[in-house]
Design an enzyme around this catalytic site. Structure first.
Site, PDB file in Angstrom:
ATOM      1  N   HIS A   6     -51.770  -2.765   7.675  1.00 17.26           N
ATOM      2  CA  HIS A   6     -50.430  -3.260   8.006  1.00 17.26           C
ATOM      3  C   HIS A   6     -49.939  -2.638   9.308  1.00 17.26           C
ATOM      4  O   HIS A   6     -49.241  -1.629   9.323  1.00 17.26           O
ATOM      5  CB  HIS A   6     -49.463  -2.941   6.866  1.00 17.26           C
ATOM      6  N   ARG A  71     -45.289  -8.537  15.947  1.00 18.38           N
ATOM      7  CA  ARG A  71     -44.126  -7.862  15.373  1.00 18.38           C
ATOM      8  C   ARG A  71     -43.410  -8.788  14.394  1.00 18.38           C
ATOM      9  O   ARG A  71     -43.008  -9.902  14.733  1.00 18.38           O
ATOM     10  CB  ARG A  71     -43.183  -7.451  16.497  1.00 18.38           C
ATOM     11  N   SER A  73     -40.437  -8.773  12.805  1.00 14.48           N
ATOM     12  CA  SER A  73     -39.050  -9.167  13.039  1.00 14.48           C
ATOM     13  C   SER A  73     -38.916 -10.114  14.224  1.00 14.48           C
ATOM     14  O   SER A  73     -37.926 -10.836  14.342  1.00 14.48           O
ATOM     15  CB  SER A  73     -38.171  -7.933  13.269  1.00 14.48           C
ATOM     16  N   HIS A 178     -45.004 -11.870   4.314  1.00 14.92           N
ATOM     17  CA  HIS A 178     -44.113 -11.053   5.151  1.00 14.92           C
ATOM     18  C   HIS A 178     -43.036 -11.922   5.780  1.00 14.92           C
ATOM     19  O   HIS A 178     -43.325 -12.805   6.587  1.00 14.92           O
ATOM     20  CB  HIS A 178     -44.919 -10.362   6.251  1.00 14.92           C
ATOM     21  N   HIS A 223     -45.042  -3.234   1.722  1.00 14.83           N
ATOM     22  CA  HIS A 223     -43.953  -2.310   1.413  1.00 14.83           C
ATOM     23  C   HIS A 223     -44.025  -1.850  -0.041  1.00 14.83           C
ATOM     24  O   HIS A 223     -43.010  -1.712  -0.723  1.00 14.83           O
ATOM     25  CB  HIS A 223     -42.591  -2.956   1.726  1.00 14.83           C
ATOM     26  N   GLU A 284     -47.636   0.712   8.534  1.00 16.42           N
ATOM     27  CA  GLU A 284     -46.680  -0.011   9.378  1.00 16.42           C
ATOM     28  C   GLU A 284     -46.039   0.955  10.378  1.00 16.42           C
ATOM     29  O   GLU A 284     -44.824   0.945  10.604  1.00 16.42           O
ATOM     30  CB  GLU A 284     -45.609  -0.721   8.533  1.00 16.42           C
TER      31      GLU A 284
END
Length: 342
Positions: A6, A71, A73, A178, A223, A284
């Site tokens: 990740h 990325r 986001s 994700h 996560h 991450e």
């Protein structure tokens, strides 16, 4: 070997963000829209952005290889339309591919898809094909909520998503589930939306028979699985009420969790509840949580530290989490490593 499954290109040269801002501005004023050719990022810029960031931390922390995707986001599938997303995905995927060529021993690419709210996922196939066939991508990131926090898409069990799953089976690649930036004020992007989505994706699979249709489909829920390990008894009980098989049989042949959990009690719980065969090492790093924990003096995202310290794993289980499971869940990665004698 320690494989981090990740990683995101959060340190891309500033020119990428500048180009993206122009693309977004161009949605309102087409005169401001940039051409793809106007984005010029040289190899030396890419090397510098990696060497003093991800690669330096990999060496400091002792990891060897990162599965590297754009990325998260920045995917922002809710912005613009399918043309916007297609152009943006192609640019970001190419940069990750170039990083993998510059650092072939340290990075292997995974692709973002050009998703867009309300658009048939079939429109993602061309980019997926290119990334696997031309770039050597070993996985994709699949956003179950392209709307950015409003959840307008069908659940992952719906036939809406089947074109993507059919390609995943064809190429024998997993998907990391994700989401991207939240544009819903109720959900902070990394503190709420990401973890909500992890939990939601698991529950969508639990309430369905998706894996009867696709017995070899593989999802990685990042996560640490959101709330899933913490509420494992709740999910077991819900499956029982819904007359589903035991979770080991119903989901754990197809769903895996990463170690992006940023404190020792969290990793201890994850490794106590979830079988070691379903946990993949990840950090991450240089992501959502970049600081140093004042209680321990370690970086929050130095997850290897927690995996080493937990009393719930023996040496064989740690080896599975560090590398063995990744090579099993990502067959194209395993084949690429074997081709290099690794």
């Amino acid at each position: 070997m320690i494989i981090d499954i990740h990683g995101h290109y959060t340190t891309a040269p500033k020119a990428l963000e500048t180009w993206r801002n122009r693309q977004i501005a161009g949605l309102k004023d087409p005169s401001q829209a940039p051409k793809v050719a106007e984005l010029v990022i040289g190899d030396d810029e890419l090397r510098e952005s990696i060497e003093v960031n991800q690669l330096q931390k990999m060496r400091e922390r002792g990891s060897d290889l990162t599965i590297f995707s754009p990325r998260a986001s920045f995917m922002a599938h809710h912005i613009g339309d399918i043309r916007t997303s297609s152009t943006w995905a192609a640019i970001c995927n190419e940069l990750c591919y170039r990083v993998s060529r510059l650092f072939p021993d340290n990075f292997v690419p995974a692709a973002m898809l050009p998703q867009s709210p309300g658009v048939d996922p079939k429109t993602c196939i061309a980019e997926l094909d290119k990334c696997v066939r031309e770039y050597g991508n070993v996985a994709i990131n699949l956003n179950p909520d392209p709307s950015g926090g409003h959840w307008t898409s069908p659940p992952l069990s719906d036939r809406h998503w089947y074109p993507i799953y059919e390609k995943m089976i064809e190429y024998d690649i997993p998907a990391m589930i994700h989401v991207s930036t939240s544009c819903n004020a109720c959900f902070h992007t990394t503190g709420a939306h990401y973890l909500n989505a992890d939990t939601t994706a698991f529950m969508q699979c639990l309430t369905s028979d998706l894996f009867k249709d696709f017995p070899t489909l593989k999802f990685v829920i990042p996560h640490g699985g959101g709330a899933v390990p913490y509420h494992w008894g709740r999910f077991r009980g819900l499956a029982q009420e819904l007359k589903k098989p035991l979770l080991d049989e119903h989901l754990l042949n197809n769903i895996f969790f990463d170690t992006c959990v940023y404190h020792q009690p969290g990793i201890d719980l994850l490794t106590r509840v979830i079988p070691a065969a379903n946990i993949l090492f990840a950090s991450e790093m240089i992501g959502a949580v970049r600081g140093i924990d004042p209680e321990t003096g370690h970086y929050y995202d130095d997850t290897k530290h927690y995996v080493e310290a937990t009393p719930n794993l023996d040496a064989a289980q740690r080896e599975k989490i560090y590398a063995g499971n990744a090579r099993r869940v990502y067959p194209r990665l395993d084949a690429a490593l074997k081709a290099r004698g690794r």
